[in-house]
Write a protein that holds these residues in place. Structure first.
Motif, PDB file in Angstrom:
ATOM      1  N   SER A  43       0.831  -1.215   0.000  1.00 39.48           N
ATOM      2  CA  SER A  43       0.000   0.000   0.000  1.00 39.48           C
ATOM      3  C   SER A  43       0.857   1.254   0.000  1.00 39.48           C
ATOM      4  CB  SER A  43      -0.923  -0.008   1.228  1.00 39.48           C
ATOM      5  OG  SER A  43      -0.137  -0.004   2.418  1.00 39.48           O
ATOM      6  N   GLU A  44       2.158   1.090   0.312  1.00 41.18           N
ATOM      7  CA  GLU A  44       3.075   2.226   0.301  1.00 41.18           C
ATOM      8  C   GLU A  44       4.256   1.854  -0.604  1.00 41.18           C
ATOM      9  OE1 GLU A  44       2.405   5.003   1.708  1.00 41.18           O
ATOM     10  OE2 GLU A  44       0.644   4.363   2.859  1.00 41.18           O
ATOM     11  N   PRO A  45       4.040   1.841  -1.926  1.00 42.81           N
ATOM     12  CA  PRO A  45       5.129   1.397  -2.817  1.00 42.81           C
ATOM     13  C   PRO A  45       6.330   2.327  -2.829  1.00 42.81           C
ATOM     14  CG  PRO A  45       3.309   2.278  -4.102  1.00 42.81           C
ATOM     15  CD  PRO A  45       2.807   2.209  -2.682  1.00 42.81           C
ATOM     16  N   ALA A  46       6.143   3.586  -2.408  1.00 38.90           N
ATOM     17  CA  ALA A  46       7.283   4.510  -2.383  1.00 38.90           C
ATOM     18  C   ALA A  46       8.242   4.184  -1.257  1.00 38.90           C
ATOM     19  CB  ALA A  46       6.778   5.947  -2.264  1.00 38.90           C
ATOM     20  N   ASP A  47       7.739   3.474  -0.212  1.00 37.40           N
ATOM     21  CA  ASP A  47       8.598   3.166   0.928  1.00 37.40           C
ATOM     22  C   ASP A  47       8.958   1.694   1.020  1.00 37.40           C
ATOM     23  OD1 ASP A  47       8.482   5.811   1.650  1.00 37.40           O
ATOM     24  OD2 ASP A  47       6.710   5.533   2.913  1.00 37.40           O
ATOM     25  N   PHE A  48       8.010   0.825   0.615  1.00 38.27           N
ATOM     26  CA  PHE A  48       8.234  -0.600   0.788  1.00 38.27           C
ATOM     27  C   PHE A  48       7.938  -1.335  -0.519  1.00 38.27           C
ATOM     28  CE2 PHE A  48       6.820   1.215   4.835  1.00 38.27           C
ATOM     29  CZ  PHE A  48       7.889   0.898   5.654  1.00 38.27           C
ATOM     30  N   LYS A  49       8.678  -2.417  -0.715  1.00 39.67           N
ATOM     31  CA  LYS A  49       8.547  -3.241  -1.913  1.00 39.67           C
ATOM     32  C   LYS A  49       8.426  -4.685  -1.491  1.00 39.67           C
ATOM     33  CE  LYS A  49      11.037  -4.670  -6.088  1.00 39.67           C
ATOM     34  NZ  LYS A  49      12.292  -4.555  -6.840  1.00 39.67           N
ATOM     35  N   VAL A  50       7.545  -5.442  -2.189  1.00 38.91           N
ATOM     36  CA  VAL A  50       7.323  -6.853  -1.888  1.00 38.91           C
ATOM     37  C   VAL A  50       7.682  -7.660  -3.138  1.00 38.91           C
ATOM     38  CG1 VAL A  50       5.726  -8.587  -1.015  1.00 38.91           C
ATOM     39  CG2 VAL A  50       5.443  -6.192  -0.355  1.00 38.91           C
ATOM     40  N   ASP A  51       8.596  -8.627  -2.980  1.00 36.93           N
ATOM     41  CA  ASP A  51       8.970  -9.487  -4.102  1.00 36.93           C
ATOM     42  C   ASP A  51       7.960 -10.611  -4.258  1.00 36.93           C
ATOM     43  OD1 ASP A  51      11.090  -7.995  -4.732  1.00 36.93           O
ATOM     44  OD2 ASP A  51      12.603  -9.292  -3.792  1.00 36.93           O
ATOM     45  N   LYS A  70       2.229   1.824  10.170  1.00 39.89           N
ATOM     46  CA  LYS A  70       1.429   0.732   9.642  1.00 39.89           C
ATOM     47  C   LYS A  70       1.271   0.896   8.145  1.00 39.89           C
ATOM     48  CE  LYS A  70      -3.097  -1.479  10.138  1.00 39.89           C
ATOM     49  NZ  LYS A  70      -4.412  -1.440  10.834  1.00 39.89           N
ATOM     50  N   PHE A  71       1.343  -0.256   7.431  1.00 39.75           N
ATOM     51  CA  PHE A  71       1.013  -0.268   6.002  1.00 39.75           C
ATOM     52  C   PHE A  71       0.462  -1.639   5.678  1.00 39.75           C
ATOM     53  CE2 PHE A  71       5.261  -1.964   6.183  1.00 39.75           C
ATOM     54  CZ  PHE A  71       5.314  -2.933   5.199  1.00 39.75           C
ATOM     55  N   LEU A  72      -0.178  -1.758   4.533  1.00 37.73           N
ATOM     56  CA  LEU A  72      -0.874  -2.981   4.134  1.00 37.73           C
ATOM     57  C   LEU A  72      -0.118  -3.673   3.008  1.00 37.73           C
ATOM     58  CD1 LEU A  72      -4.575  -1.718   4.085  1.00 37.73           C
ATOM     59  CD2 LEU A  72      -3.385  -2.897   5.941  1.00 37.73           C
ATOM     60  N   ILE A  73      -0.213  -5.011   2.985  1.00 44.08           N
ATOM     61  CA  ILE A  73       0.324  -5.840   1.889  1.00 44.08           C
ATOM     62  C   ILE A  73      -0.848  -6.611   1.308  1.00 44.08           C
ATOM     63  CG2 ILE A  73       1.849  -7.752   1.283  1.00 44.08           C
ATOM     64  CD1 ILE A  73       3.707  -6.878   3.471  1.00 44.08           C
ATOM     65  N   TYR A  74      -1.032  -6.502  -0.002  1.00 45.93           N
ATOM     66  CA  TYR A  74      -2.136  -7.132  -0.698  1.00 45.93           C
ATOM     67  C   TYR A  74      -1.639  -8.385  -1.423  1.00 45.93           C
ATOM     68  CZ  TYR A  74      -4.093  -2.471   0.016  1.00 45.93           C
ATOM     69  OH  TYR A  74      -4.498  -1.285   0.560  1.00 45.93           O
ATOM     70  N   ALA A  75      -2.515  -9.405  -1.406  1.00 46.45           N
ATOM     71  CA  ALA A  75      -2.270 -10.640  -2.152  1.00 46.45           C
ATOM     72  C   ALA A  75      -3.428 -10.834  -3.094  1.00 46.45           C
ATOM     73  CB  ALA A  75      -2.122 -11.827  -1.222  1.00 46.45           C
ATOM     74  N   GLN A  76      -3.160 -11.007  -4.386  1.00 48.77           N
ATOM     75  CA  GLN A  76      -4.202 -11.144  -5.395  1.00 48.77           C
ATOM     76  C   GLN A  76      -3.956 -12.403  -6.205  1.00 48.77           C
ATOM     77  OE1 GLN A  76      -4.497  -7.879  -8.116  1.00 48.77           O
ATOM     78  NE2 GLN A  76      -6.447  -8.523  -8.950  1.00 48.77           N
TER      79      GLN A  76
END
Length: 875
Positions: A43-51, A70-76
């Motif tokens: 939810s915060e791509p400018a600060d965090f990245k998920v591989d 706090k920030f969110l991670i989405y799984a699709q």
């Protein structure tokens, strides 16, 4: 259905402001079938990245307050496009210390997920547990040990007595014993400090079994990440680095690269290095001549003024620091960079003097005239220092050359072509000096790069020389002694010296000439003969010497060639001088020619004739001219008795006036065969063999006959000796095979006369009446009445021996008094009464023990055994 849970991530104080690309969290989603493809987003791509594997990175540096972020991670789901989310909370904690490790929070508990159970053949829904996150354990922990990490528990331990265990590298596999588990409580602990540089991650599996060893839960994976600590200093690959840079290089010129490595995590601050230059020696012309890229280690120039002639080498102390060069927390190490300033041709060669002087004797080559010296500030023995000399003026004919001394760099002026003092007494050369490589851009040759060389030529006493040499004159042969032929004089090249020349004869093979020592007049002292062996191709060579009276005296030689013209002074002669022919005119004739030492026109064609006396010459012989060079001599009469005849022949040449001669031709007349060849013994004499040669041939023949006779006598004596050696036994008992010697070209048995009656009448030699009474030998004739055999011829033909034996066989078969057919039939026997004699002497003990049986060795290999038995001496 995906199960999502919130995560809490704790940062250390060291990383609160430097979290760029720092891995701090791993999230995983699980579904029922585990086969869905999931795409993660932040939810915060400018600060965090998920591989794609769920690893969460911080992509930039930002401060963290004490309050939770706090920030969110989405799984699709990529197939169904279903979307889930999970909350991640971030908090800040201080740097790990010994005290913080000791005051660690309460041990987390990991529960085995329930197994899927079947109810009425269908899968029953169960409560799912989330995937176990990795356990982060800092390296180099000081304990106390064992240190509890986590508790493994199964919810079935309420009803069953379970035993827990862990497997994998670090537990029951090498390195063993690092992690242990309490089999009753399931408490997992570490037993000693960890080293991330050895093993950065441990992957263990936890097992739960009952007291019988039966598995009650599926194994679960436990991942233990070893958190890196800054416990390793940077290490340079080399302690001393060597580099080069050309002098005069512009700022920004690349010099070299230094490299250091850090065993800590290269993706963390602990392994991120920064370089800097601590010092430069020497500090001229500027203390900051070089700079270094703090990340790559590339060293470049930042100031101008590199001059090898002033500073040939720079020494830099390079420092590498981890923690991105943080001087407070980072660890450092140093290395030395040695930078050599290489030479470029920025200094031209300069002569040490403007004029050089030298001298050279005339007519001398390959001598050093002058030595040119230069100075060059460039590095010695390099292309920028090596001098190349060039003559730019004063030598139009190319008589001088300049070579460079490789050691001293001096120019050696040498003479390559002879110089004549009478033509040139002095040379003034203009010489320029350059280097093997051109000068650097912008630098010109100064006037000192050019000099003058003054060369003085010294006059020396030179050799007198004849001109022309050789001198050729034409003269007829036969010239009488005392005749002056020519004047042969020499010249003195020393025009500025007053000298006298005297002449002497050096070579005169036939001793025909003399020379006046003062004026060089050549006079004959003998008759010139063109046919002399000293004349080659009509030319006679004589050599003379001219010497001056200089200091030192010099001399020169000259050759006089006399071309001799032929005159008719030699009469022709018959060739060959000996010949042979038959007693009759046919079929032979004699071809003759003439030999004349003169040449055309004083030689052929020739005229051949026979003299008038004696009259027998023209009566017996006739001569016919075939052509200008050949004639044919034949018998004129029908028969001439064999012998040797001398036939005079008159031969006249074609000279003016002509010259005649009577030559004797020795002709051998002999008896000839149908081919015209002589057949009598006198041919040897006619062929020209002397008395000594004939006597030598006869002696050789006599000696050869004597040798043959001696060999025949020796062979006969040897045959007699062999015949004299016989076996020392009774002749009638001698049973040796009779050797029938045939002629080399003779026939077989038909050439021999056999007395076959001996096979039929053995008793004719010895009657039975004289035989002693007693035991009879088996090979003797039986005593009972003899059967009457058919009467045969007393001397049958040798070819009837087979018939004779067959007839004897038939007679024995038809004899009623003969022994049975299967008994031994004695056709003939040996011994007493036998014409063949007896063999009993071979077994006799009194058969001549003192006899010499060595001659058995001469009978061939079949008698070798007997020779060894009887002729062995004491053996």
């Amino acid at each position: 259905m995906f199960l999502l849970r919130s995560y809490v991530c704790i940062f250390t104080e060291k990383l609160k402001n430097q979290a760029e690309l720092y891995v701090f969290l791993s999230v995983k989603f699980s579904n029922c079938n585990g086969k869905r493809k999931v795409q993660y987003e932040s939810s915060e791509p400018a600060d965090f990245k998920v591989d794609e594997d769920g690893m969460v990175y911080a992509v930039r540096s930002f401060p963290l307050s004490s309050e939770h972020s706090k920030f969110l991670i989405y799984a699709q789901d990529k197939e169904t496009q279903e979307k889930w989310q999970v909350a991640v909370k971030l908090s800040l904690k201080p740097t790990l210390t010994e005290e913080s490790v000791k005051e660690s929070p309460e041990v987390e508990e990991i529960v085995f997920p329930r197994q899927v159970a079947k109810h009425n053949g269908y899968l029953q829904r169960q409560k799912r547990d989330w995937v176990i996150p990795p356990i982060n354990l800092p390296e180099n922990s000081r304990g106390p040990f064992p240190q509890e990490l986590v508790r493994i528990r199964s919810d079935r331990d309420k009803n069953l007595s379970l035993r827990y265990s862990v497997t994998g590298p670090g537990a029951d596999q090498p390195p063993t014993g690092i992690f242990i588990i309490n089999p009753i409580s399931g408490q997992l602990s570490v037993t000693k400090p960890l080293d991330r540089e050895l093993i950065a991650r441990f992957h263990l599996r936890a097992h739960a079994v009952d007291i019988n060893g039966n598995q009650v839960e599926n194994p679960i994976d436990i991942v233990i990440n070893v958190i890196d600590m800054n416990d390793n200093r940077p290490e340079f690959l080399h302690q001393v680095w060597n580099g080069t840079v050309p002098e005069g290089s512009k700022p920004g010129t690349y010099v070299m690269t230094v490299t250091a490595i850090d065993a800590d995590d290269p993706n963390a601050l602990n392994g991120m290095l920064r370089y800097r230059i601590l010092s430069q020696a020497p500090s001229t012309p500027s203390p900051n001549m070089f700079t270094i890229n703090n990340e790559t280690g590339d060293i470049i120039t930042v100031a101008a003024g590199l001059d090898r002639e002033k500073v040939q080498q720079y020494t830099l102390i390079i420092q590498a620091t981890d923690m991105e060069g943080n001087p407070t927390y980072g660890l450092s190490n140093t290395a030395t960079a040695v930078i050599t300033v290489t030479d470029v041709n920025d200094n031209p060669p300069e002569f040490t003097a403007m004029t050089f002087y030298g001298e050279v004797p005339e007519n001398r080559v390959d001598v050093i005239v002058a030595n040119l010296t230069v100075t060059d500030k460039d590095q010695p023995h390099t292309p920028a220092w090596n001098a190349v000399y060039r003559i730019s003026g004063g030598d139009p004919t190319g008589r001088f050359a300049i070579q460079t001394d490789p050691n001293s760099n001096d120019g050696l002026v040498t003479v390559v072509k002879p110089i004549d003092f009478e033509t040139n007494r002095m040379f003034v050369l203009t010489v320029a000096a350059e280097n093997q490589v051109p000068l650097a851009k912008g630098i010109q040759h100064p006037p000192q790069s050019t000099a003058t060389v003054s060369v003085t030529v010294i006059d020396v006493n030179e050799n007198p020389y004849f001109a022309p040499n050789p001198k050729i004159i034409r003269q007829e042969e036969g010239l009488h002694a005392g005749t002056m032929l020519t004047t042969f004089t020499a010249q003195d090249p020393d025009r500025y010296m007053q000298q006298n020349i005297r002449y002497t004869k050096l070579s005169d093979p036939a001793n025909w000439l003399k020379i006046d020592p003062v004026n060089g007049h050549i006079t004959t002292i003998a008759v010139l003969d063109r046919e002399s062996p000293n004349v080659k191709n009509n030319i006679y060579n004589a050599t003379f010497l001219a010497s001056d009276n200089g200091i030192p005296p010099m001399s020169g030689t000259g050759t006089l060639q006399i071309y001799l013209l032929d005159i008719n002074d030699n009469a022709p002669q018959v060739l060959p001088q000996e010949a042979e022919t038959c007693e009759t005119p046919d079929p032979n004739s004699i071809n003759i020619t003439a030999l004349d030492y003169d040449i055309d026109p004083n030689a052929g064609p020739f005229a051949f004739d026979l003299p008038l006396s004696p009259v027998t010459i023209k009566r017996n012989w006739t001569i016919t001219r075939l052509n200008g060079d050949f004639a044919q001599l034949n018998l004129k009469i029908k028969f001439l008795e064999a012998g040797i005849y001398e036939v005079p022949i008159i031969i006249t040449d074609s000279g003016n006036p002509p010259k005649s001669n009577i030559s004797i031709l020795r002709v051998k007349v002999c008896q000839c065969d149908s081919n015209g060849d002589c057949t009598d013994v006198d041919r040897i004499v006619g062929a020209g063999l002397g008395t000594g040669a004939i006597i030598a041939i006869l002696l050789c023949i006599i000696i050869l006959l004597i040798l043959v006779l001696m060999f025949v006598v020796w062979m006969k004596r040897r045959d007699k000796e062999r015949q004299a050696k016989q076996l020392l036994i009774d002749p009638e008992d001698d049973v040796r095979d009779n050797i029938l010697k045939y002629d080399e070209e003779g026939g077989g048995e038909e050439d021999q006369d056999y007395d076959l009656s001996q096979l039929q009448q053995p008793d004719t030699v010895e009657p039975d009446a004289i035989k002693p009474v007693g035991i009879r030998r088996l090979d003797e004739r039986p005593i009972h009445a003899e059967p009457q055999y058919p009467v045969r011829s007393a001397a049958p033909h040798p070819g009837d021996i087979g018939d004779f034996i067959n007839e004897g066989l038939k007679a024995a078969d038809n004899d009623p008094t003969a022994p049975p057919y299967d008994s031994l039939l004695v056709f003939d026997y040996e011994g007493s009464g036998s014409t063949a004699g007896s063999l009993s002497s071979l077994n006799s003990s009194s058969s001549g023990g003192e006899q010499d049986y060595d001659y058995l060795n001469d009978w061939g290999p079949r008698f070798k055994k007997l020779a060894d038995m009887y002729g062995g001496g004491d053996d």
